[in-house]
Each structure stands twice: as structure tokens, then as C-alpha cells.
Write an enzyme that holds these catalytic residues in place. Structure first.
Site, PDB file in Angstrom:
ATOM      1  CB  CYS A  16      34.860 -20.147 -76.026  1.00 36.58           C
ATOM      2  SG  CYS A  16      33.890 -19.123 -74.887  1.00 36.58           S
ATOM      3  CG  HIS A  70      31.681 -23.896 -75.861  1.00 38.09           C
ATOM      4  ND1 HIS A  70      32.945 -24.215 -75.407  1.00 38.09           N
ATOM      5  CD2 HIS A  70      31.361 -22.706 -75.280  1.00 38.09           C
ATOM      6  CE1 HIS A  70      33.365 -23.271 -74.577  1.00 38.09           C
ATOM      7  NE2 HIS A  70      32.420 -22.345 -74.481  1.00 38.09           N
ATOM      8  CD  GLU A 116      33.563 -27.454 -76.777  1.00 38.00           C
ATOM      9  OE1 GLU A 116      33.851 -26.783 -75.768  1.00 38.00           O
ATOM     10  OE2 GLU A 116      33.520 -26.958 -77.931  1.00 38.00           O
TER      11      GLU A 116
END
Length: 506
Positions: free
Chosen positions: A79, A167, A169
Site C-alpha cells: 500500500c 493488503h 495481510e
């Protein structure tokens, strides 16, 4: 030497989540402020750049020099990290026509690059950014797009620098774990991080550091202090003395139950009944912050008195965990709040600190506890506030009110277990409200107390949703509390989420 990945923190709320995902892939990592890279540390095998609340175009955005990092280690920008790599190399990052937030699907994936090994066209990703990369330098190669984002991922030619504007994660990125695993393969990092390896290395380190020194540890009955105690016990045995203080604000029978659990673990524990002392100090106090300070100060005094009865104590053990360490520093490196479990004790007692869990996340602490052979009932206990029931009794505290809320809470928690709901809830408890209401029991009018039940689901307590418990369960708990707990004639259920509410009422 323990090889590791360094995560440079640019202030994203998901930075810790990146760390947890990397650890779940059996790879050791450390999170450091964006400007605190450990140059000279030969154990570093790769670098991840986190997201950020800033735009790269902001005057006060974090803009470190990355040239020494990029060409020495594999790098993954996430990001803001992706945008900053492009921006700092001469590309353009501009505010989009609309904020790109939520689910998207990757297209034009270059499946020949190792970052996308095993990841298929159309895979779902999670976007969360207002800016977007509009122009990339000539030596950048786009390797994935979405319907709205031309440069969803890229690689810098001639170096192992990779970037994604989504993202990986977060849970909503379907192949996020696979992508992170692919990056770890690019880093060629040793992936042997596990609870068992942590225990072996930590016990060896504790033995070398502590030698024959004596350590004192304050137990709370919670997971962190309990796992800390067992690790220290493995390393130094009877040179560890644990103190468990009953301030009169524990759950029903908790003092006796926890002492029995610790006995099972072979720990040297001193149990201190200080109920009368705390009730006297708290008499008539209604302000929540004042109650917290009285309880905290009283605990320090009791613990200090017990410590002075012992001889030759040199160390104070604490159950500090990694999020505490990270949150204790801003990303500029300045302390913003203290997370010492026993505030003020190291200075007061002139002791050195030993914190064996300081590099573990909460879920890792639980995994280590299970690996140590600790009972699941101790490891999987819900979080419980340090001031205990003192902040679950709104208003002043009396022994009578404590008994009421202990009994109501006991029914609530016991029934959660009976319905197999306990492990599905992050935290639950009963709150005694400073509100009385009219009721009818038999043919008599009553004017008695109101109890609120609180249960939330969460992963890290930063945000939480109220637990959608079954109606038949709530009906049973309410009925049993009203029938069996003298002084209560009304039960309500809290359906507030965090934010805007907090988990505890005070």
C-alpha cells in the site's frame, strides 16, 4: 543465528497483522519504526514496508532513504510502501477520483514471477487507499492490475523489489498468505520459527542471563503472566518466586482455582489475601480513574511488602508482550505510553527487568503455553482487566456488591461453557449498574439492582463486535441470575460495538 524479516512501520493499523502473518508462516520477524532499520544486522534476510495513514504527497509523510536497503535485501512494499517506492523513484502518485476501499479482483497477473506463484487470475484482494500510482518509472514492470487500479502490483527490474497496492495481510485477500509465503521464498529466509523453537532458545537465554539470580514475578491469573512464570520456572526453578494478590475483585473462587492451577504447574507461589485492605481504600470512591489508581497503587504496595520479605531478589519478571513494546514507541521512536504490567515497581524496588515474552504476539503466547503443557482452561481464558470487578461495579465498591456481581458473572461464564460458546467469545462478563428498578417476585414488589451482560467477539481487542448469542441462552442466563442472585431483579444485554463503545464500561 535466528534469521529474520524486518517490517518497517509507517504507522498502518495493520502493521502488527503483517507481523503475525509472517510468524504464522514459521518465519521470525521484527517490527521497527520506519527510520530505525538495523543496519549491520546480518540476520536480516528481507524487508517489508507497511501501509500508512499518510499520503506520500503530504509534507509530513514519512520518507526514509531506502537506497541502501533496496539493493541489499528483497523488499516488499504494501500500500503506502508500494506508493512510496514508486514516488521516491520518480513515479507519480495522485489522489484518485474516489477512495479505493474494499474487495477487488486481480487481473493481468504475471504468473511467471515468483511473487504470484500459485495465485490465479481473478483472485480477491482488499484495497484501502485514497491515492493511487498513476505513472511508474521505466525500470518498473506492472505485474498485476484490477478493474480500477492499473498498477495493483509491480516489480523493479534488476532488483528483488516488489510491491502491491492491496493488503495481503488481511483476511479478505484470499491468497494473501500465499503471496507473503512467496515473498519469504524470494528472501530465502530460514523458516524454523515455532513455539517449540522459541521455548528452547528462550530457556537457554534465560539460564545464561539469570544464572543463579533470584526473580520475583507478579501473577494475575492471566495468560501472559502465567506463561512467563512457566518459562522462568523451566530456566531457574525455585529461584523464581511468584506472588498472586487477591484484591477482593477477582471472579468467584478465582483465587483458590488459580492457585491450584499454579500448584499443578510446579510453581513456587505466594498467595496474598488483601481483600480487606482494598475494600477499605475503595470505600465511597465512585470515579473510575480514581478506582483504577487506588487498585494499582495498592497492588504495588502489597507486592513490594511481599518482595521485601524475600532475600537477594535481583530481577522482576513481567509478562510484557510484543504489541506492548510496539505501542510503547511512536514510529518516531518516542515513548507515548508505558505498558509495564506493574507500573513503578522496577524503579521503586531497584530491580532489573526480565521479559521473556516481549517479542511474542498474543496468539503466539497461547501457542507457547500449550507447547509448555499448560492446561487449555488456563491458556484460553478470556482477558480480564487488572482492576478486576472494580471497573465492572459502576459506582462505589462494597463487599456486598462484589458478591452480587461475582455470582451473576459466575452464572454467565459457566453457562457460556455449558453451551460451548465460551471459546467463540473474546471476552465476557457481568456489570453491576448503579440503577435500581421495580420488579415483582411472587406477590411482592421489589426494588433491586440491574445487571448488564457484556460479550464481544474480536481478534485483538482493538475493535470488537457484540457477540450474537442465542436467545435461548440469554433467556436461561437471565432467568438463573434473577432467581439465584439475591439483590438482582433485572438483566440486560449490551449490544454496543467497539468503536464507538469500549469493551469495559469503565
Amino acid at each position: 543465528m535466528q534469521e529474520k524479516i524486518i517490517i518497517l512501520d509507517f504507522g498502518s493499523q495493520t502493521t502488527q497483522l503483517i507481523g503475525r502473518r509472517v510468524r504464522e508462516l514459521n518465519t521470525y520477524c521484527e517490527i521497527v519504526p520506519y527510520n530505525k532499520f538495523p543496519f549491520g544486522d546480518e540476520s536480516v534476510k528481507g524487508v517489508i514496508l507497511s501501509g500508512s495513514p499518510f499520503s506520500v504527497n503530504d509534507a509530513d509523510a514519512f520518507k526514509p532513504e531506502l537506497s541502501q536497503i533496496r539493493r541489499k535485501y528483497p523488499v516488499l512494499g504494501i500500500c503506502y510502501g508500494a506508493q512510496y517506492l514508486a514516488y521516491s523513484s520518480g513515479g507519480k502518485v495522485e489522489k484518485g477520483d474516489f477512495r479505493e476501499y474494499g474487495r477487488a479482483h486481480l487481473s493481468k497477473i504475471n504468473t511467471n514471477v515468483p511473487l504470484f506463484d500459485g495465485i490465479s487470475e481473478g483472485t480477491q484482494v482488499w484495497m484501502s487507499h485514497g491515492d493511487t500510482i498513476t505513472v511508474i518509472p521505466d525500470n518498473f514492470e506492472t505485474i498485476a492490475s484490477t478493474a480500477d487500479v492499473a498498477v495493483a502490483s509491480y516489480k523493479i527490474k534488476g532488483e528483488e523489489t516488489w510491491a502491491v497496492q492491496f493488503h495481503p495481510e488481511v483476511f479478505h485477500t484470499t491468497d494473501g498468505t500465499r503471496l507473503l509465503s512467496n515473498f519469504l521464498n524470494i528472501c530465502k529466509v530460514n523458516r524454523e520459527w515455532s513455539p517449540a523453537s522459541f521455548i528452547d532458545s528462550t530457556v537457554a537465554e534465560l539460564k545464561a542471563t539469570l544464572g543463579n539470580d533470584k526473580v520475583i514475578l507478579a501473577l494475575s491469573g492471566g495468560v501472559d503472566s502465567s506463561v512467563t512464570a512457566v518459562l522462568l520456572n523451566r530456566a531457574i526453578g525455585k529461584n523464581l518466586t511468584c506472588v498472586f494478590v487477591d484484591h477482593g475483585l477477582l471472579r468467584k473462587n478465582e483465587f483458590e482455582t488459580v492457585l491450584k492451577d499454579y500448584e499443578h504447574l510446579g510453581l513456587n507461589v505466594i498467595g496474598v489475601d488483601a481483600k480487606a485492605r482494598f475494600y477499605k481504600e475503595l470505600a465511597g470512591v465512585t470515579d473510575p480513574e480514581t478506582k483504577r489508581k487506588i487498585i494499582g497503587k495498592g497492588f504495588i504496595q502489597v507486592f513490594d511488602e511481599e518482595a521485601h520479605k524475600l532475600k537477594d531478589i535481583k530481577w522482576l519478571g513481567q509478562g510484557t508482550i510484543y504489541p506492548d513494546i510496539i505501542e510503547s514507541l511512536s514510529i518516531t521512536g518516542h515513548v507515548i505510553k508505558s505498558h509495564h504490567n506493574v507500573g513503578g515497581l522496577p524503579e521503586k524496588m531497584n530491580l532489573k527487568l526480565v521479559e521473556p515474552l516481549r517479542l511474542l504476539f498474543k496468539d503466539e503466547v497461547r501457542r507457547v503455553g500449550l507447547e509448555l503443557g499448560m492446561k487449555e482452561s488456563l491458556i484460553k481464558r478470556h482477558p480480564f482487566p487488572g482492576p478486576g470487578l472494580g471497573i465492572r461495579i459502576l459506582g462505589d465498591i462494597t463487599p456486598e456488591k462484589v458478591e452480587i456481581i461475582q455470582n451473576a458473572d459466575d452464572i454467565f461464564i459457566r453457562t457460556l461453557r455449558e453451551y460451548n460458546l465460551y471459546d467463540k467469545v473474546w471476552q465476557a462478563g457481568a456489570i453491576l449498574l448503579p440503577v435500581k428498578s421495580v420488579g415483582v417476585m411472587g406477590d411482592e414488589r421489589t426494588y433491586e439492582n440491574t445487571v448488564a451482560l457484556r460479550a464481544v467477539t474480536s481478534t485483538d481487542a482493538m475493535t470488537a463486535d457484540w457477540a450474537h448469542l442465542p436467545y435461548d441462552f440469554l433467556a436461561k442466563v437471565s432467568n438463573e441470575i434473577i432467581n439465584k442472585v439475591r439483590g438482582v431483579n433485572r438483566v440486560v444485554y449490551d449490544i454496543s460495538s467497539k468503536p464507538p463503545a469500549t469493551i469495559e464500561w469503565e
